[in-house]
Scaffold this active site. Sequence first.
Site, PDB file in Angstrom:
ATOM      1  N   ASP A  46      53.841  30.459  59.701  1.00  0.00           N
ATOM      2  CA  ASP A  46      53.506  29.052  59.882  1.00  0.00           C
ATOM      3  C   ASP A  46      52.650  28.790  61.111  1.00  0.00           C
ATOM      4  O   ASP A  46      52.081  27.718  61.243  1.00  0.00           O
ATOM      5  CB  ASP A  46      54.780  28.193  59.965  1.00  0.00           C
ATOM      6  CG  ASP A  46      55.721  28.660  61.075  1.00  0.00           C
ATOM      7  OD1 ASP A  46      55.362  29.621  61.789  1.00  0.00           O
ATOM      8  OD2 ASP A  46      56.808  28.073  61.226  1.00  0.00           O
ATOM      9  N   ASP A  80      57.593  35.983  58.797  1.00  0.00           N
ATOM     10  CA  ASP A  80      57.779  35.495  60.151  1.00  0.00           C
ATOM     11  C   ASP A  80      59.179  34.896  60.237  1.00  0.00           C
ATOM     12  O   ASP A  80      59.648  34.270  59.282  1.00  0.00           O
ATOM     13  CB  ASP A  80      56.718  34.431  60.454  1.00  0.00           C
ATOM     14  CG  ASP A  80      56.755  33.978  61.889  1.00  0.00           C
ATOM     15  OD1 ASP A  80      56.645  34.833  62.777  1.00  0.00           O
ATOM     16  OD2 ASP A  80      56.883  32.766  62.126  1.00  0.00           O
ATOM     17  N   ASP A 112      49.930  33.685  62.969  1.00  0.00           N
ATOM     18  CA  ASP A 112      50.125  34.339  61.675  1.00  0.00           C
ATOM     19  C   ASP A 112      48.843  34.405  60.846  1.00  0.00           C
ATOM     20  O   ASP A 112      48.769  35.151  59.868  1.00  0.00           O
ATOM     21  CB  ASP A 112      51.190  33.583  60.852  1.00  0.00           C
ATOM     22  CG  ASP A 112      52.547  33.603  61.519  1.00  0.00           C
ATOM     23  OD1 ASP A 112      52.916  34.659  62.047  1.00  0.00           O
ATOM     24  OD2 ASP A 112      53.221  32.563  61.521  1.00  0.00           O
ATOM     25  N   VAL A 162      27.852  42.560  20.600  1.00  0.00           N
ATOM     26  CA  VAL A 162      28.587  41.314  20.808  1.00  0.00           C
ATOM     27  C   VAL A 162      30.060  41.499  20.471  1.00  0.00           C
ATOM     28  O   VAL A 162      30.953  40.995  21.154  1.00  0.00           O
ATOM     29  CB  VAL A 162      27.966  40.175  19.970  1.00  0.00           C
ATOM     30  CG1 VAL A 162      28.860  38.941  19.983  1.00  0.00           C
ATOM     31  CG2 VAL A 162      26.588  39.824  20.497  1.00  0.00           C
TER      32      VAL A 162
END
Length: 875
Positions: A611, A326, A615, A279
């Site tokens: 956008d 872009d 894309d 643990v």
Amino acid sequence: MWFDKTSEEVLKELDTNPNEGLSSEEAKKRLEKYGENKLSSKSKKTIFQIFFSQLKDPMIFILIAAAIISAFMGEISDSIIILVVIFINGIVGTIQEFRSEKAMEALKELSTPKAVVKRDGDLKEIPSEEVVPGDIVILDAGRYTPADLRLIESANLKIEESALTGESVPSSKDASISFHDENIPLGDQKNMAFASTLATYGRGVGIVASTGMDTEIGKIARMLDESESELTPLQKKLAELSKILGIVAIAICALIFIISVIQKRDLFEMFLTAISLAVAAIPEGLPAIVSIVLAIGVQRMIKENAIIRKLPAVETLGAVNIICSDKTGTLTQNKMTVTKFYTYDSLKPINDLDLSNGSYKLLLDNIMLCNDATYNENSKTGDPTEIALLEVGVKFNILKNELEASSVRVNEVPFDSDRKLMSTMNKYDKNYIVYTKGAIDSLLKITNKINIDGHIQDLTEDIKTKIMKASNDMSDDALRVLGSAYKELDSSDIPVGDIEKDLIFIGLVGMIDPPRLEVKDSIATCKQSGIRTIMITGDHKNTAFAIAKELGIAENYDETISGTDLDKLSQDELNTKIDSLKVFARVSPEHKVNIVKAFKSKGNIVSMTGDGVNDAPSLKTADIGVAMGITGTDVAKGASDMILTDDNFSTIVSAIKEGRNIFNNIKKSIIFLLSCNLGEIIALFVAILLNWDTPLKPIHILWVNLITDTLPALSLGVDPGDENVMDNPPRNPKESLFAGGSSIYLILNGILIGVLTLIAFRYGEKVYGTGEHAQTMAFVVLSVSQLFHSFNMRHPKKSIFKIGIFSNKYLVGALIVGIFLQYIVITVPFLANLFNVFNLTIYDWTFVIGISLITIVLNEIAKIFMRMKSNKQQI
């Protein structure tokens, strides 16, 4: 391929009559054969499938095993605490994933609800889902294209394709064109109309060539559906860490068993001790803490105008070293704007247009009256190029309807793609003026005079040469050039064919989709931070390079490549050449994906911004897909990892800065947790090795790991960011979490915490003799020393006093709450029985707090020497 066939060949191949269209019976058969004209996708995961997918992690498996063993051994409280941690971690991941992956649904919503087709010889409006290959479709302005069409008729048809091709202006269509080359880019296929694009001008008739998933937008949908999400760098490192910790836990258990046999200890007691060590080796709260810190980072990002859709994207941002952007709508304003004008021998910025100059005023009247667009305060409609011309007048407080009040259009010759001209005849009080605008090469063929400062002169070859030079200069600056000419008439009674003859040249206007004002500075910041900006666009090569050069993205034309040239390269060849390229022009969706893959093949962490529908595949393929929130399509948003609510490129830079700081904070939390767990292992292992009593029980370790450690770890996760973080290059994603001396720092502090815990335990045994009292002192020192150690983690070299003890109020609060909780556990009888602890005296508390403070004292001394060494190296 349909664009390389004649309309007759297409009609024959699809067995359709252009006058009658398909019969209802034939359409029904084809609908059964080809299926509905809509996009398909994978079946969605149920919320339970999403939840269980969150549990597929080596560390989670180890925790589940520990919980089962603890329950089997009678340690029910330990088991319950572990299971609660697993459940919280699963819920956090499920909520995030449930909100994501909306790309396919958004693509479906793009389907046109209605389409006008010829059926049984009549025009019918039908749901677009019922359109089939061979249908004859009617297009007019304002109507969406229901499927991919091979045009068979067109009249001044223009179609807005920016979401698919990336071009910033509508594409002119011509049904009569036929190509003999299979490598024509999508944006140049003038005889095609593609599904989900919008007709903005004119009309057309087309035959349906492809429907549903066979359309260009369907191919994009398939690419989205087939692409798989990759693990982020941090996820990979945590997975590796989980495996290592699992191996360590198993090895410790085996070693303890061997030692217990050699020392002839009670095997059952040693088995419980082995579980304690296992643990201790695993930071149970780590998965949940990383998820929560990332979630907090998401909220901070929203304030920076960036919405994070997927949690791991936050840390990936900090490693980004390539931004593939872009152009249209991302680097530029997605709005055609007139920037320059020319009258004889004078090329000037549009702001220098002086209305008191007769030639300038005549030029303005021409471009506003020879214009079919409308513009008012509430709306603007028409072709983006013509709207841009009207906005020149608005700039000088002149509206088109004001000019029309003093003149009446009595005749016109509409624009067509063969003439590349448009003319109107306007009536003034007693005379008529013909205004003509269009391509300069076409205009010069029908002009024989020129207006020079109000004087009409012959248009000589020398003057034509000067006009063409001005036009070429504007074209070299990526401007779209329109020429203007006019002539005065005494009567409107002339043949239409004579309207565009013997004109007088006025001037030129140049327009462009201009760069966003703040982008150039953002790109410069990226360059300073070791981040390369790459432009990807559907525009032509010269236009793309001119914009890239203005923004500081590219310097040489050799750094630009077109989609046609990309087709000639294999993926391996592109991978080899990719480092020398900065601008990609006239590209298709497939090209964008290949470009991203090429950059990733070099070990880069790639961000792709965009956008449009085109894309979406590359947004999903990139390490970070960034969509525009205002101009972006739903498809792009659905495929992205991050959405910019202000469509501002500079927001990406702010997001990267925030991402770097968040990763640094996550690293602080991880190093802190592991150094604390190492201290626990050392305390237990050394005690067993020296044949001492066990200084800590499993429930003590679980309490420290899940409660005491969690609060400061979370507080470190929201530590104020380093203002100078962008002065450094991007983080190497292959770099270990323990690079830069972190491993030594972790080990030394782990040893320190373990030794201090053992000192408290042996001191308790010596003074009080009872194991429970000594264990309680060790328990408190382990907890409180870790709380104090969290302050050391804020900076590897700077003193906590220089940073400011109270500059992270959450960490101060974590210290106070942690000590308070520790006090409650020891003093409340029910909890004291559960944890098997002893109520400490005031003297005991003074001792344990004092010894715990040693972690800060020794670290501050060490930092003094580190700063001295660093200063010497700088000298």
